[in-house]
Design an enzyme around this catalytic site. Structure first.
Site, PDB file in Angstrom:
ATOM      1  CE1 TYR A  35      79.549  43.043  31.280  1.00 15.50           C
ATOM      2  CE2 TYR A  35      77.976  41.348  32.189  1.00 15.50           C
ATOM      3  CZ  TYR A  35      78.517  42.524  31.990  1.00 15.50           C
ATOM      4  OH  TYR A  35      77.488  43.419  32.700  1.00 15.50           O
ATOM      5  CE  LYS A 148      75.721  42.109  29.567  1.00 13.28           C
ATOM      6  NZ  LYS A 148      75.466  42.962  30.348  1.00 13.28           N
ATOM      7  CD  GLU A 180      73.183  51.530  30.112  1.00 20.78           C
ATOM      8  OE1 GLU A 180      72.662  50.825  29.534  1.00 20.78           O
ATOM      9  OE2 GLU A 180      74.413  51.834  29.693  1.00 20.78           O
TER      10      GLU A 180
END
Ligand code: PDD
Length: 288
Positions: A35, A148, A180
C-alpha cells in the site's frame, strides 16, 4: 467510511458500500499486498514521484507488476480527489488478487487495486505545542520492513501497546538500536545534530524522513543517517516522529520520562518551519 463519496476498485469508481472484494482475495486471506499513503496539500499530490517509486520497490519486492503507469495513477487520484476539498490523503493498495487458498502464487492472477481519498486529519495543535508521549517496545516485526506491506498485525499490536500505556506511538528497538515507530520514522537531536536510523531492511524508507534529511542538508543543518542506540534515545535533547500524515511531531515523553526539558525543542521549531516553507512553495508550484 460511508461518508466517502466514492472509492476506486479495479477500474470502477463506486460508492463505498457498492465496492465488493472476494473473501478469497489474497489480501484478506494472507495479507498478500502492498500500500501507499500520499498526502495532498493545496490540491497537489505531495512528493508523488517518490511515493510511486516506493510503490514500485514494494511491488517488485513481492513480485507483482505495477498495474498502472504514473499517468494512469494520476488520473485515478485526480478523480478521487475531485469529490473532496481541503487537504486530503490518498490510500491505495494492491493485492495479488483472488484465488483458492494456497500459499504458492497462483498462475495468471489479476491483482486487486483499491484506492480512496479522505480528508487529512492534522495533529491537534496541542500535540504540536506540547509534544506527544511514546513508549519503547521490542521490534517484533519481520526482516523486510522496507516493504510497505498491508500485513500490519505487528504494527497494530505495537501501536495498541502504546495506546494502552497512555502514549501515542511505540518506538521500536531491535538488538539495542532504534528502528522506527509503529507507523512513523524517528529522529533524535543531540548537540545541534539530527540523527535518524539508516535505510535498510528494518525500516520503511519514509518519504517525510527523506524530505527532512533533504531539507536539513540543503539548509546546512547537520544530519546523520546512523544507528541510534537505545542509550542515545534516552540521552537525546529532542526526539521527533515523522510521517506523511503526522508530518514532524515532537515526542516529549518516552516511557514516562521527559525528553530533554520535556518541551518541544528549538531544532524542531526550526525544521518544522523549514518543512512548512517547503510545503508552501510546493503548493504554489515552486517545489516538486
Ligand atoms: N505510515 N514507518 C512506518 C512503519 C510507517 O507505517 C510509516 C507511514 C512511516 C512514515 O513514512 P511516510 O513518511 O512515507 O509516511 C514509517 C502511513 C502514514 C500509514 O500506514 O498510515
Amino acid at each position: 467510511m460511508a461518508n466517502l463519496a466514492q472509492v476506486y476498485l479495479n477500474g470502477e469508481f463506486l460508492p463505498p458500500d457498492q465496492a465488493r472484494v472476494s473473501v478469497f482475495d489474497r489480501g484478506f486471506i494472507f495479507g498478500d499486498g502492498v500500500y501507499e499513503v500520499i498526502p495532498v496539500f493545496g490540491g497537489r499530490l505531495f512528493r508523488l514521484p517518490h511515493h510511486l517509486s516506493r510503490l514500485d520497490a514494494s511491488l517488485s519486492a513481492i513480485r507483482l507488476r505495477n498495474p498502472h503507469t504514473p499517468q494512469e495513477w494520476n488520473g485515478i487520484f485526480t478523480r478521487l480527489l475531485a469529490a473532496g476539498s481541503g487537504d486530503q490523503s490518498i490510500y491505495l493498495q494492491i493485492t495479488r488478487g483472488v484465488a483458492p487458498r494456497d500459499h504458492a502464487f497462483p498462475p495468471n492472477i489479476t491483482p486487486t487495486v483499491f484506492a480512496y481519498a479522505q480528508p487529512l486529519k492534522y495533529s491537534p495543535p496541542e500535540q504540536l505545542a506540547q509534544g506527544v508521549a511514546a513508549v519503547t517496545a521490542a521490534d517484533i516485526r519481520w526482516q523486510r520492513c522496507d516493504i510497505k506491506a498491508i500485513a500490519l498485525l505487528a504494527n497494530a499490536l505495537l501501536r495498541q501497546q502504546a495506546i494502552d500505556q497512555g502514549a501515542m506511538e511505540a518506538i521500536l528497538v531491535r538488538d539495542g538500536v532504534v528502528t522506527e515507530g509503529a507507523a512513523s520514522n524517528i529522529f533524535i537531536v543531540k548537540n545541534g545534530r539530527l540523527v535518524t536510523p539508516p535505510k535498510g531492511p528494518f525500516i520503511l524508507p519514509g518519504i517525510t524522513r527523506d524530505l527532512v534529511v533533504e531539507i536539513a542538508r540543503a539548509k546546512g543543518v547537520p544530519c546523520d543517517e546512523l544507528p541510534v542506540k537505545i542509550e542515545a534515545l534516552s540521552a537525546a535533547d529532542e526526539v521527533w516522529l515523522t510521517s506523511s500524515t503526522k508530518e514532524i511531531l515532537p515526542i516529549t515523553r518516552i516511557d514516562g520520562r521527559a525528553v530533554g526539558n520535556g518541551k518541544p525543542g528549538p531544532m524542531h521549531a526550526k525544521m518544522f518551519a523549514l518543512y512548512k516553507e517547503y510545503k508552501q512553495a510546493f503548493i504554489q508550484g515552486q517545489a516538486d
